[in-house]
Design a protein around this motif. Structure first.
Motif, mmCIF file in Angstrom:
data_model
loop_
_atom_site.group_PDB
_atom_site.id
_atom_site.type_symbol
_atom_site.label_atom_id
_atom_site.label_comp_id
_atom_site.label_asym_id
_atom_site.label_seq_id
_atom_site.Cartn_x
_atom_site.Cartn_y
_atom_site.Cartn_z
ATOM 1 N N HIS A 1 42.574 36.077 45.176
ATOM 2 C CA HIS A 1 42.191 37.163 44.266
ATOM 3 C C HIS A 1 42.377 38.507 44.950
ATOM 4 C CE1 HIS A 1 38.382 37.739 46.493
ATOM 5 N NE2 HIS A 1 38.508 36.435 46.709
ATOM 6 N N PHE A 2 42.191 39.560 44.168
ATOM 7 C CA PHE A 2 42.235 40.913 44.721
ATOM 8 C C PHE A 2 41.073 41.712 44.167
ATOM 9 C CE2 PHE A 2 44.929 40.947 40.944
ATOM 10 C CZ PHE A 2 44.522 42.082 40.276
ATOM 11 N N TYR A 3 40.802 42.837 44.787
ATOM 12 C CA TYR A 3 39.765 43.763 44.340
ATOM 13 C C TYR A 3 40.456 45.013 43.819
ATOM 14 C CZ TYR A 3 36.598 40.859 47.108
ATOM 15 O OH TYR A 3 35.880 39.812 47.618
ATOM 16 N N GLY A 4 40.047 45.502 42.688
ATOM 17 C CA GLY A 4 40.658 46.668 42.091
ATOM 18 C C GLY A 4 40.452 47.952 42.868
ATOM 19 N N TYR A 5 39.425 48.000 43.706
ATOM 20 C CA TYR A 5 39.115 49.240 44.411
ATOM 21 C C TYR A 5 39.879 49.430 45.714
ATOM 22 C CZ TYR A 5 36.037 46.200 47.121
ATOM 23 O OH TYR A 5 35.525 45.186 47.888
ATOM 24 N N ASP A 6 40.573 48.412 46.207
ATOM 25 C CA ASP A 6 41.258 48.592 47.488
ATOM 26 C C ASP A 6 42.777 48.725 47.338
ATOM 27 O OD1 ASP A 6 41.804 45.924 47.015
ATOM 28 O OD2 ASP A 6 40.991 45.190 48.892
ATOM 29 N N VAL A 7 43.194 49.438 46.306
ATOM 30 C CA VAL A 7 44.617 49.626 46.037
ATOM 31 C C VAL A 7 45.278 50.626 46.989
ATOM 32 C CG1 VAL A 7 44.446 48.952 43.612
ATOM 33 C CG2 VAL A 7 44.139 51.348 44.251
ATOM 34 N N LYS A 8 44.491 51.339 47.765
ATOM 35 C CA LYS A 8 45.065 52.312 48.696
ATOM 36 C C LYS A 8 45.619 51.639 49.954
ATOM 37 C CE LYS A 8 42.357 56.157 47.059
ATOM 38 N NZ LYS A 8 41.436 57.231 47.357
ATOM 39 N N GLU A 9 45.266 50.381 50.174
ATOM 40 C CA GLU A 9 45.793 49.631 51.313
ATOM 41 C C GLU A 9 47.143 49.037 50.938
ATOM 42 O OE1 GLU A 9 43.179 46.939 53.396
ATOM 43 O OE2 GLU A 9 41.485 47.769 52.295
ATOM 44 N N LYS A 10 47.907 48.615 51.969
ATOM 45 C CA LYS A 10 49.180 47.968 51.650
ATOM 46 C C LYS A 10 48.912 46.652 50.922
ATOM 47 C CE LYS A 10 50.044 45.758 56.137
ATOM 48 N NZ LYS A 10 51.017 45.636 57.214
ATOM 49 N N ALA A 11 49.941 46.118 50.266
ATOM 50 C CA ALA A 11 49.788 44.937 49.421
ATOM 51 C C ALA A 11 49.174 43.779 50.199
ATOM 52 C CB ALA A 11 51.144 44.535 48.854
ATOM 53 N N HIS A 12 48.135 43.169 49.610
ATOM 54 C CA HIS A 12 47.455 42.053 50.243
ATOM 55 C C HIS A 12 46.749 41.208 49.200
ATOM 56 C CE1 HIS A 12 44.305 45.137 49.948
ATOM 57 N NE2 HIS A 12 43.457 44.124 49.903
ATOM 58 N N ILE A 13 46.276 40.048 49.627
ATOM 59 C CA ILE A 13 45.519 39.144 48.764
ATOM 60 C C ILE A 13 44.323 38.641 49.567
ATOM 61 C CG2 ILE A 13 46.825 37.056 49.399
ATOM 62 C CD1 ILE A 13 45.740 37.837 45.811
ATOM 63 N N TRP B 1 48.044 40.138 54.448
ATOM 64 C CA TRP B 1 49.056 41.126 54.060
ATOM 65 C C TRP B 1 50.221 40.377 53.432
ATOM 66 C CZ3 TRP B 1 46.343 45.143 54.174
ATOM 67 C CH2 TRP B 1 45.662 45.631 55.282
ATOM 68 N N LEU B 2 50.912 41.028 52.503
ATOM 69 C CA LEU B 2 52.013 40.386 51.786
ATOM 70 C C LEU B 2 53.394 40.857 52.225
ATOM 71 C CD1 LEU B 2 50.436 40.382 48.227
ATOM 72 C CD2 LEU B 2 50.607 38.468 49.826
#
Length: 71
Positions: free
Chosen positions: A13-25, A37-38
């Motif tokens: 899953h992901f969290y909507g609030y941590d979009v400032k970080e590079k792509a991750h899961i 990290w993706l």
């Protein structure tokens, strides 16, 4: 926390609030959690999972990387 997929009792899953970080899961299970990290696929951190769990998580992320990025 939107779920992207679930495999082997582990929720990806992901969290909507941590979009400032590079792509991750994030991966969460009964015994632990991890952040991967993706680009490139790399374990950022893990807590509670055993080595074989991490290997399985990394395998799932590698296999479903494109679908995860689309989500």
């Amino acid at each position: 926390m939107p779920k992207v997929l679930e495999r082997y009792g582990i929720r990806f899953h992901f969290y909507g609030y941590d979009v400032k970080e590079k792509a991750h899961i994030h991966a969460s299970g009964k015994v632990g959690e991890a952040k991967i990290w993706l680009e490139p696929v790399e374990l950022q951190h893990s807590q509670g999972f055993k080595a074989n769990d991490i290997a399985r998580i990394m395998s799932v992320v590698e296999e479903y990387r494109e679908e995860i990025l689309e989500a």
